[in-house]
Write a protein that holds these residues in place. Structure first.
Motif, PDB file in Angstrom:
ATOM      1  N   GLN A  37       3.443  -3.748  -2.634  1.00  6.54           N
ATOM      2  CA  GLN A  37       2.328  -2.905  -2.192  1.00  6.54           C
ATOM      3  C   GLN A  37       1.419  -3.724  -1.292  1.00  6.54           C
ATOM      4  OE1 GLN A  37      -0.362  -1.460  -5.213  1.00  6.54           O
ATOM      5  NE2 GLN A  37      -1.148   0.157  -3.908  1.00  6.54           N
ATOM      6  N   ILE A  38       1.447  -3.403  -0.022  1.00 10.82           N
ATOM      7  CA  ILE A  38       0.570  -4.043   0.946  1.00 10.82           C
ATOM      8  C   ILE A  38      -0.758  -3.295   0.955  1.00 10.82           C
ATOM      9  CG2 ILE A  38       0.250  -4.484   3.424  1.00 10.82           C
ATOM     10  CD1 ILE A  38       3.292  -4.946   3.545  1.00 10.82           C
ATOM     11  N   LEU A  39      -1.833  -4.023   1.155  1.00  7.74           N
ATOM     12  CA  LEU A  39      -3.178  -3.435   1.116  1.00  7.74           C
ATOM     13  C   LEU A  39      -3.262  -2.191   1.987  1.00  7.74           C
ATOM     14  CD1 LEU A  39      -6.041  -3.893  -0.017  1.00  7.74           C
ATOM     15  CD2 LEU A  39      -6.565  -5.105   2.110  1.00  7.74           C
ATOM     16  N   GLY A  40      -3.740  -1.102   1.395  1.00 15.87           N
ATOM     17  CA  GLY A  40      -3.915   0.139   2.146  1.00 15.87           C
ATOM     18  C   GLY A  40      -2.673   1.008   2.206  1.00 15.87           C
ATOM     19  N   GLN A  41      -1.611   0.598   1.522  1.00 22.06           N
ATOM     20  CA  GLN A  41      -0.380   1.372   1.539  1.00 22.06           C
ATOM     21  C   GLN A  41       0.077   1.685   0.124  1.00 22.06           C
ATOM     22  OE1 GLN A  41       2.660  -0.434   3.987  1.00 22.06           O
ATOM     23  NE2 GLN A  41       1.184  -1.072   5.549  1.00 22.06           N
ATOM     24  N   LYS A  44       6.204   0.192  -2.077  1.00 19.37           N
ATOM     25  CA  LYS A  44       7.508   0.327  -1.434  1.00 19.37           C
ATOM     26  C   LYS A  44       8.547  -0.366  -2.300  1.00 19.37           C
ATOM     27  CE  LYS A  44       9.078  -2.411   1.802  1.00 19.37           C
ATOM     28  NZ  LYS A  44       9.289  -3.162   3.049  1.00 19.37           N
ATOM     29  N   LEU A  45       9.623   0.356  -2.606  1.00 18.39           N
ATOM     30  CA  LEU A  45      10.665  -0.202  -3.464  1.00 18.39           C
ATOM     31  C   LEU A  45      11.383  -1.351  -2.770  1.00 18.39           C
ATOM     32  CD1 LEU A  45      12.279   0.126  -6.161  1.00 18.39           C
ATOM     33  CD2 LEU A  45      13.939   1.443  -4.812  1.00 18.39           C
ATOM     34  N   LEU A  46      11.487  -2.475  -3.472  1.00 16.08           N
ATOM     35  CA  LEU A  46      12.280  -3.600  -2.978  1.00 16.08           C
ATOM     36  C   LEU A  46      13.678  -3.592  -3.586  1.00 16.08           C
ATOM     37  CD1 LEU A  46       9.688  -6.530  -3.112  1.00 16.08           C
ATOM     38  CD2 LEU A  46      10.521  -5.336  -1.084  1.00 16.08           C
TER      39      LEU A  46
ATOM     40  N   PHE B 103       6.417   7.112  -2.869  1.00 19.41           N
ATOM     41  CA  PHE B 103       4.970   7.201  -3.026  1.00 19.41           C
ATOM     42  C   PHE B 103       4.285   7.527  -1.707  1.00 19.41           C
ATOM     43  CE2 PHE B 103       4.084   5.765  -7.323  1.00 19.41           C
ATOM     44  CZ  PHE B 103       5.305   5.233  -7.697  1.00 19.41           C
ATOM     45  N   GLY B 104       3.155   8.234  -1.813  1.00 17.33           N
ATOM     46  CA  GLY B 104       2.287   8.420  -0.670  1.00 17.33           C
ATOM     47  C   GLY B 104       1.455   7.175  -0.407  1.00 17.33           C
TER      48      GLY B 104
END
Lengths: 116, 113
Positions: A37-41, A44-46, B103-104
């Motif tokens: 999880q990048i800041l502001g997003q 995302k599955l790795l 996810f959104g």
């Protein structure tokens, strides 16, 4: 019931160094996920594991990221060498195999990585 | 491919007023829909989900969400907001084709005293 455990919670490293994150899922959960999880997003599955096998690692940058779940329980995610853009929260999550329940996944508190 | 849109980066509401956080989705087949909340420096916490049945789903902390198939929406609601509800809220979708949720980008909810 204990939740998903992750360590370390925070890590600061220099670029080109390596780092490893550990995760222990909820007891009895066969499926384990690592998200970035990048800041502001959103997350995302790795990579996704089912027991000790990889189900999906299509979004894992394999030139620098690796993950394993050798005994089908806890897991380790490694980054080597780290880049500045790897600064993010690494979230581990787990779920049971009960797909009829819609596969609710439960997250740990996250490991916060800063690459300088 | 499945996707989620959260059209608002931020929602501001006064304490005691009703709140709505919007979510629309795109998926092949029947959707499984989820809401998660993330407090500062914490992981994501599961709030509620829709699998099948009643379109109005009730979850933790007084939150509820309404599934609307025709509008492909799953908006999160609460009748009376609390300052402690201030957090990031994420909508997610999966389906029988792919049980891995997408996810959104998240919506920041700010509840003013």
């Amino acid at each position: 019931e204990a939740g998903v455990a992750q360590s370390p919670r925070y890590k600061i490293i220099e670029k080109r160094q390596s780092v490893a994150f550990w995760c222990n899922p909820i007891s009895g959960h066969a499926t384990l996920y690592w998200y970035q999880q990048i800041l502001g997003q959103g997350p995302k599955l790795l990579i996704q594991f089912q027991n000790n096998g990889v189900v999906d690692d299509s979004q894992l940058p394999k030139d620098r990221f690796s993950a394993e779940r050798l005994k089908g329980v806890d897991s380790t995610l490694k980054i080597q060498p780290a880049k500045l853009e790897d600064s993010a929260v690494y979230l581990c999550a787990s779920s049971s195999r009960d797909r009829g329940s819609g596969n609710t996944i439960y997250f740990g508190e996250g490991s916060w990585l800063t690459v300088v | 491919a499945q996707s989620v849109a959260q059209p608002e980066d931020q929602v501001n509401v006064a304490e005691g007023n009703p709140l709505t956080v919007k979510c629309t989705y795109s998926v092949s087949g029947n959707p499984y829909l989820f809401w998660y909340v993330q407090y500062p420096n914490r992981g994501l916490q599961f709030l509620l989900k829709y699998i099948t049945g009643d379109n109005l789903v009730k979850g933790s902390y007084g939150f509820e969400a309404e599934f609307n198939k025709s509008q492909t929406s799953f908006h999160l609601k609460k009748p009376s907001a609390l300052v402690s509800d201030s957090a990031l809220y994420f909508c997610a979708v999966s389906s029988g084709g792919s049980y891995i949720p997408t996810f959104g980008r998240g919506t920041s909810l700010i509840v003013h005293p």
